[in-house]
Design a protein around this motif. Structure first.
Motif, PDB file in Angstrom:
ATOM      1  N   THR A 248     -86.439  27.328  61.168  1.00 10.26           N
ATOM      2  CA  THR A 248     -86.701  27.040  62.574  1.00 10.26           C
ATOM      3  C   THR A 248     -85.600  26.135  63.107  1.00 10.26           C
ATOM      4  O   THR A 248     -84.838  25.546  62.332  1.00 10.26           O
ATOM      5  CB  THR A 248     -88.068  26.347  62.724  1.00 10.26           C
ATOM      6  N   PRO A 249     -85.497  25.974  64.426  1.00  8.97           N
ATOM      7  CA  PRO A 249     -84.502  25.034  64.958  1.00  8.97           C
ATOM      8  C   PRO A 249     -84.709  23.618  64.449  1.00  8.97           C
ATOM      9  O   PRO A 249     -83.752  22.854  64.314  1.00  8.97           O
ATOM     10  CB  PRO A 249     -84.702  25.130  66.470  1.00  8.97           C
ATOM     11  N   GLU A 250     -85.969  23.236  64.190  1.00  9.67           N
ATOM     12  CA  GLU A 250     -86.215  21.908  63.650  1.00  9.67           C
ATOM     13  C   GLU A 250     -85.932  21.866  62.149  1.00  9.67           C
ATOM     14  O   GLU A 250     -85.304  20.942  61.646  1.00  9.67           O
ATOM     15  CB  GLU A 250     -87.665  21.483  63.918  1.00  9.67           C
ATOM     16  N   ARG A 251     -86.415  22.840  61.431  1.00  7.28           N
ATOM     17  CA  ARG A 251     -86.183  22.936  59.974  1.00  7.28           C
ATOM     18  C   ARG A 251     -85.076  23.983  59.769  1.00  7.28           C
ATOM     19  O   ARG A 251     -85.302  25.071  59.272  1.00  7.28           O
ATOM     20  CB  ARG A 251     -87.490  23.351  59.291  1.00  7.28           C
ATOM     21  N   PHE A 252     -83.832  23.595  60.165  1.00  8.37           N
ATOM     22  CA  PHE A 252     -82.743  24.573  60.255  1.00  8.37           C
ATOM     23  C   PHE A 252     -82.033  24.797  58.918  1.00  8.37           C
ATOM     24  O   PHE A 252     -81.125  25.626  58.842  1.00  8.37           O
ATOM     25  CB  PHE A 252     -81.726  24.134  61.316  1.00  8.37           C
TER      26      PHE A 252
ATOM     27  N   SER B  94     -81.918  13.775  54.151  1.00  9.54           N
ATOM     28  CA  SER B  94     -82.067  13.240  55.514  1.00  9.54           C
ATOM     29  C   SER B  94     -82.308  11.740  55.511  1.00  9.54           C
ATOM     30  O   SER B  94     -82.744  11.187  56.536  1.00  9.54           O
ATOM     31  CB  SER B  94     -83.223  13.960  56.236  1.00  9.54           C
ATOM     32  N   LYS B  95     -82.067  11.093  54.363  1.00  5.60           N
ATOM     33  CA  LYS B  95     -82.184   9.640  54.242  1.00  5.60           C
ATOM     34  C   LYS B  95     -83.574   9.131  54.611  1.00  5.60           C
ATOM     35  O   LYS B  95     -83.725   8.195  55.411  1.00  5.60           O
ATOM     36  CB  LYS B  95     -81.110   8.944  55.092  1.00  5.60           C
ATOM     37  N   GLY B  96     -84.569   9.796  54.048  1.00  2.00           N
ATOM     38  CA  GLY B  96     -85.942   9.315  54.208  1.00  2.00           C
ATOM     39  C   GLY B  96     -86.695   9.891  55.367  1.00  2.00           C
ATOM     40  O   GLY B  96     -87.892   9.600  55.536  1.00  2.00           O
ATOM     41  N   ALA B  97     -86.049  10.696  56.216  1.00  2.00           N
ATOM     42  CA  ALA B  97     -86.754  11.272  57.361  1.00  2.00           C
ATOM     43  C   ALA B  97     -87.764  12.301  56.881  1.00  2.00           C
ATOM     44  O   ALA B  97     -87.450  13.114  56.008  1.00  2.00           O
ATOM     45  CB  ALA B  97     -85.758  11.923  58.318  1.00  2.00           C
TER      46      ALA B  97
ATOM     47  N   GLN C 168     -93.046  21.838  48.019  1.00  3.34           N
ATOM     48  CA  GLN C 168     -92.911  20.421  47.694  1.00  3.34           C
ATOM     49  C   GLN C 168     -91.448  20.075  47.350  1.00  3.34           C
ATOM     50  O   GLN C 168     -90.940  19.026  47.756  1.00  3.34           O
ATOM     51  CB  GLN C 168     -93.839  20.056  46.534  1.00  3.34           C
ATOM     52  N   GLU C 169     -90.794  20.946  46.601  1.00  2.26           N
ATOM     53  CA  GLU C 169     -89.388  20.696  46.264  1.00  2.26           C
ATOM     54  C   GLU C 169     -88.500  20.740  47.505  1.00  2.26           C
ATOM     55  O   GLU C 169     -87.571  19.944  47.649  1.00  2.26           O
ATOM     56  CB  GLU C 169     -88.911  21.737  45.244  1.00  2.26           C
ATOM     57  N   ARG C 170     -88.791  21.651  48.421  1.00  2.79           N
ATOM     58  CA  ARG C 170     -88.009  21.717  49.662  1.00  2.79           C
ATOM     59  C   ARG C 170     -88.238  20.478  50.527  1.00  2.79           C
ATOM     60  O   ARG C 170     -87.303  19.939  51.117  1.00  2.79           O
ATOM     61  CB  ARG C 170     -88.372  22.982  50.427  1.00  2.79           C
ATOM     62  N   ASP C 171     -89.472  20.019  50.589  1.00  5.69           N
ATOM     63  CA  ASP C 171     -89.749  18.802  51.366  1.00  5.69           C
ATOM     64  C   ASP C 171     -89.055  17.590  50.731  1.00  5.69           C
ATOM     65  O   ASP C 171     -88.503  16.737  51.445  1.00  5.69           O
ATOM     66  CB  ASP C 171     -91.257  18.566  51.448  1.00  5.69           C
ATOM     67  N   ALA C 172     -89.089  17.502  49.410  1.00  5.78           N
ATOM     68  CA  ALA C 172     -88.441  16.374  48.743  1.00  5.78           C
ATOM     69  C   ALA C 172     -86.922  16.419  48.953  1.00  5.78           C
ATOM     70  O   ALA C 172     -86.283  15.375  49.162  1.00  5.78           O
ATOM     71  CB  ALA C 172     -88.767  16.394  47.251  1.00  5.78           C
TER      72      ALA C 172
END
Length: 328
Positions: free
Chosen positions: A235-239, A272-275, A262-266
């Motif tokens: 998505t434009p947000e999760r690009f 993204s430095k903690g974002a 979970q691996e993609r989120d981590a």
């Protein structure tokens, strides 16, 4: 008066006494010298010893006769000096050959090491091509981050950068390319047990990014094997996202393990430095109805990429044309 006899008698008692004394002395000397007497083993040995003795005597006589003149002595001195000079020259050559031998041994060791490195490089020469496509079509970026470490400096390829529009290949022989909604990454050397993190990113202008999906394929040398990369939403947000991990296998193949959510989120949080990662929106009806890239389209794109790669290699290998010289 009675006349004296004029007869002379040599063998009288006094002479016999002298002869007996001399014989006794000789016998005594023989008894003393007998343990030190070592006679030849045979008559042949006696003749050889006699011949050797005569030859030595003759050589001594010749040397005595030759040594009487000063010219011979000068010749002997000159000959001795020449022999000494030759010995020094030969010694210098021996030292030179020894140094050359050491240099050759060092060169041989260096060549052996280079041959081993080349052989190891040839053993790792197992290329494969990774290709992804977006649906709907939009500019896409592909990056393979491996865990290969080379040399004492521990040189490795840089990590994935979400803010970089397109990533270029880092290792010699690797090629990265992108055409419209298709991106490819060619790996030349793939040692066994090496891991490749596969990242996909929408590379267009942020304002022009649209939600969609990305899927792909990994093709071995000459199409001997093919591994599919499952479809993942962007998505434009999760690009950008981590598609999964490729692992080099001992049989010159690679296997693909899809990353979990979970691996993609981590990975998003880490880069993204903690974002916190944005939520992944479900595809719309239009996106769902759109068919992904077909196998025939993949093969056509693969052929186009191979042709472009061959043209680039020909351009790099062909020498530059000489500029025409102006006539005077």
């Amino acid at each position: 008066m009675r006349a004296r006899s004029r007869e002379v008698n040599i063998f009288n008692m006094s002479l016999l006494d002298i002869l007996c004394g001399a014989l006794g002395a000789f016998c005594f000397m023989m008894l003393v010298l007998l343990p030190y007497y070592n006679p030849p083993a045979s008559e042949e040995d006696l003749r050889k010893e006699r011949a050797n003795t005569d030859e030595l005597v003759k050589q001594m006589e010749r040397l005595k006769e030759a040594a009487k003149g000063s010219a011979f002595a000068q010749q002997m001195s000159d000959l001795s000096q020449k022999l000494q000079d030759q010995i020094k020259e030969l010694q210098g050559q021996v030292n030179q050959y020894a140094a050359q031998n050491q240099q050759l041994q060092a060169d041989n060791q260096s060549l052996t090491k280079k041959n081993q490195e080349l052989q190891r490089s040839l053993d790792q020469r197992r290329p494969f091509l990774t290709m992804i496509a977006t649906n709907p079509r939009q500019s896409i970026d592909l990056y393979l981050q491996d865990d290969v470490v080379v040399g004492n400096e521990k040189r490795s390829n840089p990590p994935f950068n979400p803010n970089q529009q397109h990533h270029s290949a880092y290792w010699p022989g690797d090629i990265s390319a992108w055409i419209g909604g298709v991106a490819s990454w060619l790996v030349r050397d793939s040692p066994a047990s090496v891991h490749y993190k596969v990242y996909a990113k929408l590379a267009g202008d942020p304002a022009g990014r649209i939600a969609g999906s990305v899927d792909g394929v990994v093709v071995g040398e000459n199409g001997k094997w093919i591994v599919d990369i499952p479809q993942v939403a962007l998505t434009p947000e999760r690009f950008w996202t981590l598609l999964g991990t490729l692992t080099g296998e001992p049989d010159a193949r690679v296997s693909f393990k899809e990353a979990t959510q979970q691996e993609r989120d981590a990975e998003w949080t880490r880069l993204s430095k903690g974002a916190p990662p944005p939520s992944v929106a479900s595809p719309t009806a239009a996106q769902t109805s759109a068919s992904p890239i077909s196998e025939e389209q993949r093969r056509t794109l693969l052929e186009r990429l191979k042709q472009q790669q061959q043209r680039r290699q020909q351009q790099r290998s062909s020498p530059p044309e000489a500029a025409p010289t102006s006539s005077p």
